[in-house]
Design an enzyme around this catalytic site. Structure first.
Site, PDB file in Angstrom:
ATOM      1  N   SER A 316       0.760  -1.293  -0.324  1.00 37.20           N
ATOM      2  CA  SER A 316       0.017  -0.124   0.014  1.00 37.20           C
ATOM      3  C   SER A 316       0.760   1.185  -0.110  1.00 37.20           C
ATOM      4  O   SER A 316       0.521   2.314  -0.749  1.00 37.20           O
ATOM      5  CB  SER A 316      -1.075   0.065   1.341  1.00 37.20           C
ATOM      6  OG  SER A 316      -0.092  -0.304   2.532  1.00 37.20           O
ATOM      7  N   CYS A 318       3.866   1.377  -0.985  1.00 38.60           N
ATOM      8  CA  CYS A 318       4.806   1.250  -2.295  1.00 38.60           C
ATOM      9  C   CYS A 318       4.879   1.903  -3.548  1.00 38.60           C
ATOM     10  O   CYS A 318       3.683   1.840  -4.070  1.00 38.60           O
ATOM     11  CB  CYS A 318       4.846  -0.425  -2.569  1.00 38.60           C
ATOM     12  SG  CYS A 318       6.262  -0.925  -3.787  1.00 38.60           S
ATOM     13  N   GLY A 406       6.726   3.468   4.560  1.00 35.00           N
ATOM     14  CA  GLY A 406       7.425   2.467   3.720  1.00 35.00           C
ATOM     15  C   GLY A 406       9.010   2.303   4.360  1.00 35.00           C
ATOM     16  O   GLY A 406       9.428   3.255   4.876  1.00 35.00           O
ATOM     17  N   ARG A 417      17.822  -2.576   2.294  1.00 34.92           N
ATOM     18  CA  ARG A 417      16.575  -3.183   1.612  1.00 34.92           C
ATOM     19  C   ARG A 417      16.875  -3.096   0.282  1.00 34.92           C
ATOM     20  O   ARG A 417      16.012  -3.923  -0.353  1.00 34.92           O
ATOM     21  CB  ARG A 417      15.293  -2.751   2.116  1.00 34.92           C
ATOM     22  CG  ARG A 417      14.250  -3.541   1.989  1.00 34.92           C
ATOM     23  CD  ARG A 417      13.079  -2.969   2.695  1.00 34.92           C
ATOM     24  NE  ARG A 417      11.905  -4.063   2.282  1.00 34.92           N
ATOM     25  CZ  ARG A 417      10.754  -3.894   1.325  1.00 34.92           C
ATOM     26  NH1 ARG A 417      11.124  -2.907   0.524  1.00 34.92           N
ATOM     27  NH2 ARG A 417       9.883  -4.906   1.301  1.00 34.92           N
TER      28      ARG A 417
END
Ligand code: IMP
Length: 497
Positions: A316, A318, A406, A417
């Site tokens: 959501s 992203c 996020g 990440r």
């Protein structure tokens, strides 16, 4: 020229389940939601199973120790976020492992030299009136007494009165010894008509409280996800850079399962990370991802992953698809990876659980993901809305909302990440900073979600996730029939004329 897939990639809302015969064997009360989370050989039992097929996202705004405790108590599992120092993450894992259902660490402590004013301020801050008085004023100090609202009278006592002059001293308290079981502690509470029982060690140091008011609460969590020592189960996110320091610290803290947190898991760095863990910590379970196709899945399986996480760009918060043009519809990704998993199982007899990560909006999406072959789902937005998530609750207009950001947003700065093998490779965001509607307690919401999940499974004629995967039928819906799916051609009563 690039390879172009035939057909479009699709997402959950483009599918609907078609009912199968419902019978007594699959009424909601009989539905079993247990599901494997780590690979196992045909005929063997997986080393770790979830009691409900739901885990919480590896995100700063979602999975801390508080949420992990609440979710494990309801049968799911959290992966504590890795975008923090190794020490802090290990401490969160430790807190979950130390949590004992019904045994609550003290969160409000003062010392004998503090005053009634300090008591009132602390009471206001923590929202309850049981305050432990310890030698050094810390939560684990030697217990010298207890203050509850029965120990003072505001109309009579000066706020400057010292605690030593009105607390109930240790020699007048009834206490339990560390090692006592919850049912023994409850017996003492009832026999002595107490509201709370301090639990101390041999040196009279405070370890926990057991509260009478929690008695029913503990009976209401039959699904708790526990390890063989009756401790809650917890996971943790790791990255492909500092694993040789982070993993030993997490293992030392008692973590049950790891997961590499990455927006794109089809990389040599994931392989290196899995190989490091398997070589140095033979029994530690590790999931990897995220991937969206057979090639990515097989690469991680061959590297030794215990489960594989599926999904790029559907979260959501992203914006990966907008920023990089990378991703695939969540439904298509899960379907393709599940097919690859089933082929692999057929060939080798080894079953690799898959997790559908991101993009779950409606509760029935959980069932769709499972029917498409996922063994469990990971959600971020869903959990960020609850009291137990780590973020601030704020008022916007007449409603309460909670913050949700996020891992690829500037706010989280979790650039590990997005490992591309360089030192400083990211100069743009892949996630946003947002609000989600505040929704109250995790357990209340999860109970509703699970009841809907069971109801849908019942309509599909399935009494277990495995049966759902093998027998569910679904069809793609047209955009016109999506309109038909909501209320239509009526005037809703809350409509303003
Ligand atoms: P949600 O349940 O739809 O909110 O999706 C949560 C998932 O989004 C997480 O489990 C991650 O896989 C993914 N995610 C988390 N942070 C970001 C980000 O900043 N950019 C892209 N994806 C993210």
């Amino acid at each position: 020229m690039a390879y172009i897939y035939e057909g479009v990639s699709r997402t959950f809302s483009e599918y609907l389940l078609v009912p199968n015969l419902t019978s007594e064997k699959c009424i909601p009360d009989k539905i079993n939601l247990k599901t494997p989370i780590v690979k196992y050989k045909k005929g063997e039992t997986p080393a770790l199973k979830l009691n409900v097929p739901i885990v919480s996202a590896i995100m700063q705004s979602v999975s801390n120790d508080t949420l992990a405790i609440a979710l494990a108590r309801s049968g799911g599992l959290s992966f504590i976020f890795g975008s923090q120092s190794i020490e802090n993450q290990a401490e969160m894992v430790r807190k979950v492992k130390k949590y004992k259902s019904g045994f609550v660490p003290s969160d409000s402590n003062l010392s004998v030299n503090d005053t009634l004013k300090d008591v009132l301020e602390l009471k206001n801050k923590v929202g309850h009136s049981t305050i432990a008085i310890t030698e050094d004023g810390t939560s684990k100090g030697r217990l010298l007494g207890l203050v509850t609202s029965r120990d003072y009278r505001l109309s009579r006592d000066s706020v400057d009165k010292k605690i030593r002059d009105f607390m109930t001293p240790f020699n007048k308290l009834i206490v339990g010894k560390v090692g006592i079981t919850l049912s023994e502690a409850n017996d003492i509470l009832w026999e002595n008509k107490l509201n709370c029982l301090p639990i101390v060690d041999d040196n009279e140091r405070l370890e926990y409280f057991v509260f009478r008011k929690d008695y029913d609460d503990h009976k209401q969590n039959p699904n708790e996800l526990l390890d063989s020592n009756k401790r809650l189960v917890v996971g943790a996110g790791i990255n492909t850079r500092d694993y040789s320091e982070r993993v030993p610290a997490l293992v030392e803290a008692g973590v049950d399962i790891l997961c590499i947190d990455s927006s794109d898991g089809y990389s040599v760095w994931q392989k290196d990370t899995i190989e490091y863990v398997k070589k140095n910590f033979k029994d530690v379970k590790i999931g990897a991802g995220n991937v969206v196709d057979k090639e990515g899945f097989m690469y991680l399986v061959e590297a030794g992953a215990d489960f594989v996480k599926v999904g790029i760009g559907g979260g959501s918060i992203c914006i990966t698809r907008e920023q990089k043009g990378i991703g695939r519809g969540q439904a298509t990704s899960v379907i393709e990876v599940a097919k690859a998993r089933d082929e692999y199982f057929e060939k080798t007899g080894i079953y690799i659980p898959i997790c559908s990560d991101g993009g779950i909006v409606h509760d029935y999406h959980v069932v769709l993901a499972l029917a498409m072959g996922a063994d469990f789902v990971m959600m971020g937005r869903y959990f960020a809305r609850f009291d137990e998530s780590p973020t601030k609750k704020v008022k916007r207009g007449s409603n309460y909302v909670k913050e949700y950001w996020g891992e690829g947003s500037n706010r989280a700065r979790n650039w590990q990440r997005y490992d591309m093998g360089g030192a400083d490779n990211l100069k743009f965001e892949e996630g946003v900073d947002s609000y989600v509607p505040y929704a109250g307690k995790l357990k209340d919401n999860l109970d509703v979600t699970l009841s809907k999940v069971k109801s849908t499974m019942s309509s599909c004629g399935a009494s277990s996730i495995e049966e759902l995967q093998n027998t569910a039928r679904m069809s793609i819906v047209s955009s016109t029939s999506i309109v038909e799916g909501g209320a239509h051609d009526v005037i809703l009563k809350d409509h303003d004329f």
